[in-house]
Design a protein around this motif. Structure first.
Motif, PDB file in Angstrom:
ATOM      1  N   TYR A 191     -21.914 -26.299  13.862  1.00  0.00           N
ATOM      2  CA  TYR A 191     -21.727 -24.971  13.134  1.00  0.00           C
ATOM      3  C   TYR A 191     -22.075 -23.990  13.828  1.00  0.00           C
ATOM      4  O   TYR A 191     -21.527 -22.819  14.266  1.00  0.00           O
ATOM      5  N   ARG A 192     -23.088 -23.933  14.782  1.00  0.00           N
ATOM      6  CA  ARG A 192     -23.789 -22.806  15.478  1.00  0.00           C
ATOM      7  C   ARG A 192     -22.615 -22.363  16.470  1.00  0.00           C
ATOM      8  O   ARG A 192     -22.445 -21.322  16.904  1.00  0.00           O
ATOM      9  N   ASN A 193     -22.195 -23.483  17.157  1.00  0.00           N
ATOM     10  CA  ASN A 193     -21.155 -23.278  18.284  1.00  0.00           C
ATOM     11  C   ASN A 193     -19.805 -22.784  18.121  1.00  0.00           C
ATOM     12  O   ASN A 193     -19.323 -21.701  18.533  1.00  0.00           O
ATOM     13  N   LYS A 194     -19.348 -22.945  16.820  1.00  0.00           N
ATOM     14  CA  LYS A 194     -18.021 -22.791  16.217  1.00  0.00           C
ATOM     15  C   LYS A 194     -17.907 -21.552  15.300  1.00  0.00           C
ATOM     16  O   LYS A 194     -16.846 -21.128  15.085  1.00  0.00           O
ATOM     17  N   PHE A 195     -18.814 -21.414  14.776  1.00  0.00           N
ATOM     18  CA  PHE A 195     -19.068 -20.454  13.371  1.00  0.00           C
ATOM     19  C   PHE A 195     -19.857 -19.269  13.788  1.00  0.00           C
ATOM     20  O   PHE A 195     -19.906 -18.118  13.122  1.00  0.00           O
ATOM     21  N   THR A 196     -20.724 -19.166  14.832  1.00  0.00           N
ATOM     22  CA  THR A 196     -21.579 -18.113  15.007  1.00  0.00           C
ATOM     23  C   THR A 196     -21.544 -17.483  16.095  1.00  0.00           C
ATOM     24  O   THR A 196     -21.950 -16.486  16.731  1.00  0.00           O
ATOM     25  N   GLN A 197     -20.435 -18.003  17.202  1.00  0.00           N
ATOM     26  CA  GLN A 197     -20.025 -17.293  18.417  1.00  0.00           C
ATOM     27  C   GLN A 197     -18.762 -16.571  18.179  1.00  0.00           C
ATOM     28  O   GLN A 197     -17.794 -17.177  17.709  1.00  0.00           O
ATOM     29  N   LYS A 198     -18.736 -15.336  18.672  1.00  0.00           N
ATOM     30  CA  LYS A 198     -17.633 -14.586  18.449  1.00  0.00           C
ATOM     31  C   LYS A 198     -16.456 -14.928  19.156  1.00  0.00           C
ATOM     32  O   LYS A 198     -15.307 -14.448  18.822  1.00  0.00           O
ATOM     33  N   TYR A 199     -16.738 -15.839  20.092  1.00  0.00           N
ATOM     34  CA  TYR A 199     -15.492 -16.096  20.981  1.00  0.00           C
ATOM     35  C   TYR A 199     -14.561 -16.979  20.435  1.00  0.00           C
ATOM     36  O   TYR A 199     -13.528 -17.297  20.880  1.00  0.00           O
ATOM     37  N   ARG A 206      -8.693 -20.943  11.835  1.00  0.00           N
ATOM     38  CA  ARG A 206      -8.181 -22.151  11.208  1.00  0.00           C
ATOM     39  C   ARG A 206      -9.268 -22.502  10.032  1.00  0.00           C
ATOM     40  O   ARG A 206      -8.574 -22.869   8.855  1.00  0.00           O
ATOM     41  N   TYR A 207     -10.450 -22.675  10.327  1.00  0.00           N
ATOM     42  CA  TYR A 207     -11.617 -23.295   9.346  1.00  0.00           C
ATOM     43  C   TYR A 207     -12.052 -21.968   8.630  1.00  0.00           C
ATOM     44  O   TYR A 207     -12.379 -22.245   7.461  1.00  0.00           O
ATOM     45  N   GLY A 208     -12.738 -20.942   9.354  1.00  0.00           N
ATOM     46  CA  GLY A 208     -13.627 -20.190   8.880  1.00  0.00           C
ATOM     47  C   GLY A 208     -12.799 -19.063   7.559  1.00  0.00           C
ATOM     48  O   GLY A 208     -13.383 -19.135   6.486  1.00  0.00           O
ATOM     49  N   ILE A 212     -14.224 -19.630   3.422  1.00  0.00           N
ATOM     50  CA  ILE A 212     -14.616 -18.281   3.066  1.00  0.00           C
ATOM     51  C   ILE A 212     -13.474 -18.338   1.738  1.00  0.00           C
ATOM     52  O   ILE A 212     -14.253 -17.961   0.706  1.00  0.00           O
ATOM     53  N   ARG A 213     -12.646 -18.788   1.800  1.00  0.00           N
ATOM     54  CA  ARG A 213     -11.634 -18.584   0.447  1.00  0.00           C
ATOM     55  C   ARG A 213     -11.883 -19.524  -0.339  1.00  0.00           C
ATOM     56  O   ARG A 213     -12.070 -19.121  -1.678  1.00  0.00           O
ATOM     57  N   ARG A 214     -12.571 -20.732  -0.246  1.00  0.00           N
ATOM     58  CA  ARG A 214     -12.561 -21.680  -1.316  1.00  0.00           C
ATOM     59  C   ARG A 214     -14.268 -21.506  -1.768  1.00  0.00           C
ATOM     60  O   ARG A 214     -14.599 -21.856  -2.802  1.00  0.00           O
ATOM     61  N   LEU A 224     -11.834 -12.586   4.665  1.00  0.00           N
ATOM     62  CA  LEU A 224     -11.005 -13.526   4.340  1.00  0.00           C
ATOM     63  C   LEU A 224      -9.926 -13.507   5.366  1.00  0.00           C
ATOM     64  O   LEU A 224      -9.332 -14.498   5.844  1.00  0.00           O
ATOM     65  N   ARG A 225      -9.769 -12.491   6.231  1.00  0.00           N
ATOM     66  CA  ARG A 225      -9.048 -12.131   7.092  1.00  0.00           C
ATOM     67  C   ARG A 225      -9.239 -12.586   8.460  1.00  0.00           C
ATOM     68  O   ARG A 225      -8.691 -13.545   9.328  1.00  0.00           O
ATOM     69  N   ARG A 226     -11.014 -12.506   8.735  1.00  0.00           N
ATOM     70  CA  ARG A 226     -11.337 -12.613   9.945  1.00  0.00           C
ATOM     71  C   ARG A 226     -12.145 -13.907   9.939  1.00  0.00           C
ATOM     72  O   ARG A 226     -11.908 -14.706  10.957  1.00  0.00           O
ATOM     73  N   GLY A 227     -12.522 -14.572   8.999  1.00  0.00           N
ATOM     74  CA  GLY A 227     -13.124 -15.872   9.007  1.00  0.00           C
ATOM     75  C   GLY A 227     -14.320 -16.012   9.755  1.00  0.00           C
ATOM     76  O   GLY A 227     -14.634 -17.164  10.344  1.00  0.00           O
ATOM     77  N   ASP A 228     -15.008 -14.917  10.474  1.00  0.00           N
ATOM     78  CA  ASP A 228     -16.077 -15.260  11.347  1.00  0.00           C
ATOM     79  C   ASP A 228     -17.606 -15.045  11.169  1.00  0.00           C
ATOM     80  O   ASP A 228     -18.369 -14.925  11.996  1.00  0.00           O
ATOM     81  N   ASP A 229     -17.765 -14.944   9.798  1.00  0.00           N
ATOM     82  CA  ASP A 229     -19.253 -14.894   9.054  1.00  0.00           C
ATOM     83  C   ASP A 229     -19.414 -15.999   8.191  1.00  0.00           C
ATOM     84  O   ASP A 229     -20.167 -15.859   7.385  1.00  0.00           O
TER      85      ASP A 229
END
Length: 347
Positions: A191-199, A206-208, A212-214, A224-229
């Motif tokens: 989780y930390r690597n894939k969802f809290t790192q901006k890069y 694909r997943y974020g 968020i949508r669900r 909904l557009r960025r999925g980065d938080d």
């Protein structure tokens, strides 16, 4: 006159022998330095012909040190076998594996090794090591291989690329090993690597966005557009959602180890642990006959996910969701002898 002639002939023979010896030695020196340029360790990494295989050294060790360590690994093998037997309905949902199930098993022909890589369990460094072992002198220092290059699929051969008879031969003859980690610590690390790192924008898209949508009520259009938080609570809700598991298999970074490596179908000879990573890794290298010149890379990683961090992440997860999540990863806990975390509030 005649004795003098014989003496001259004898001296000529001696000179020719000396010249031949010098010439042969010169050729050997050139050959040696050519080898050394390709392999600075001065050891033939590519070939094991005539030596004992890793399987022989594991099950019939010639060194007392290896013999003592083997007792620990026998206990780990027994734990896997007993768990598979006790949970056969869960662990053997499919009777037969397909070649696609073998895409995580990296093959080293030269040292007769098969390594099942598990993301978030030091797989980058182990892929680097496998590139050194299979590179036939191309690489010598695993840490000189860039991390992104270690994950290029073309750089390593996996078991699914062989024919069925070739697969069966290697599963029978090669030493098979994997490395595991406390399941929830590995999950938090993913989780930390894939969802809290901006890069990691590809994971966000694909997943974020899907998570968020669900899982988020009244989500903003930007989220909904960025999925980065994505929040950890939302990530957990996504994992235990039956719709998620029906839709597609988990991503490899949070897929269960027993689903990636199939230890109830494939008999692993050695189970290494993240908690004893360096020790277990170097044991594998010693069994492969390369331990005198090739070691597992060591480095201090300050961002590593710890048990304390994992405890903090689970503080905001409801006991209902904790219980459901434990059921998803239960076989990994049991199979690799990890106790139920003290911070869990199971219903």
């Amino acid at each position: 006159m005649k004795p003098a002639l014989l003496e001259v002939m004898r001296m000529n023979r001696i000179c020719r022998m000396v010249l031949a010896t010098c010439l042969g030695s010169f050729i050997l020196v050139i050959f040696y330095f050519q080898i050394m340029r390709r392999n600075p360790f001065g050891v033939d990494i590519c070939c094991r012909k005539g030596s004992r295989s890793p399987l022989q050294e594991l099950y019939n060790p010639t060194q007392l040190e290896l013999s003592n360590t083997n007792i620990l690994h026998q206990m780990r093998r027994d734990q896997v076998t007993d768990t598979c037997r006790a949970n056969s309905a869960l662990s053997r949902k499919r009777r037969v594996l397909t070649p696609n199930d073998l895409k995580h098993l990296v093959v080293d022909e030269d040292h007769e090794l098969i390594y099942c890589y598990v993301p978030k369990v030091a797989c980058t460094n182990w892929k680097r090591l496998m590139m050194v072992l299979t590179g036939r002198g191309k690489y010598s220092d695993p840490m000189e291989i860039p991390a992104n290059e270690a994950h290029v699929s073309a750089n390593l051969k996996t078991l699914n690329q062989y024919s069925i008879p070739e697969i069966n031969h290697r599963l029978k003859s090669y030493m098979k090993f994997l490395f595991v980690r406390e399941p929830f610590e590995r999950l938090v690390s993913a989780y930390r690597n894939k969802f809290t790192q901006k890069y990691n924008t590809s994971f966000h898209k694909r997943y974020g966005t899907k998570i968020i949508r669900r899982q988020r009520k009244n989500a903003t259009q930007e989220a909904l557009r960025r999925g980065d938080d994505v929040r950890f609570e939302e990530f957990v809700a996504y994992l235990i959602d039956p719709h998620t598991q029906r839709e597609e298999p988990f991503n490899e970074h949070w897929q269960t180890v027993h689903s990636l490596c199939h230890p109830c179908h494939i008999h692993y000879d050695l189970v290494g642990k993240y908690e004893t990573l360096e020790e277990d890794s170097n044991y594998v290298l010693r069994l492969a006959g390369v331990g005198s010149y090739l070691k597992f890379p060591t480095y201090a990683k300050s961002t590593r996910t710890t048990d304390e961090m994992t405890t903090e992440f689970f503080q905001n997860i409801s006991s209902e969701h904790q219980t459901q999540l434990y059921e998803v990863y239960k076989l990994d806990f049991l199979m690799f002898n990890y106790s139920v975390p003290s911070y869990l509030k199971l219903e």
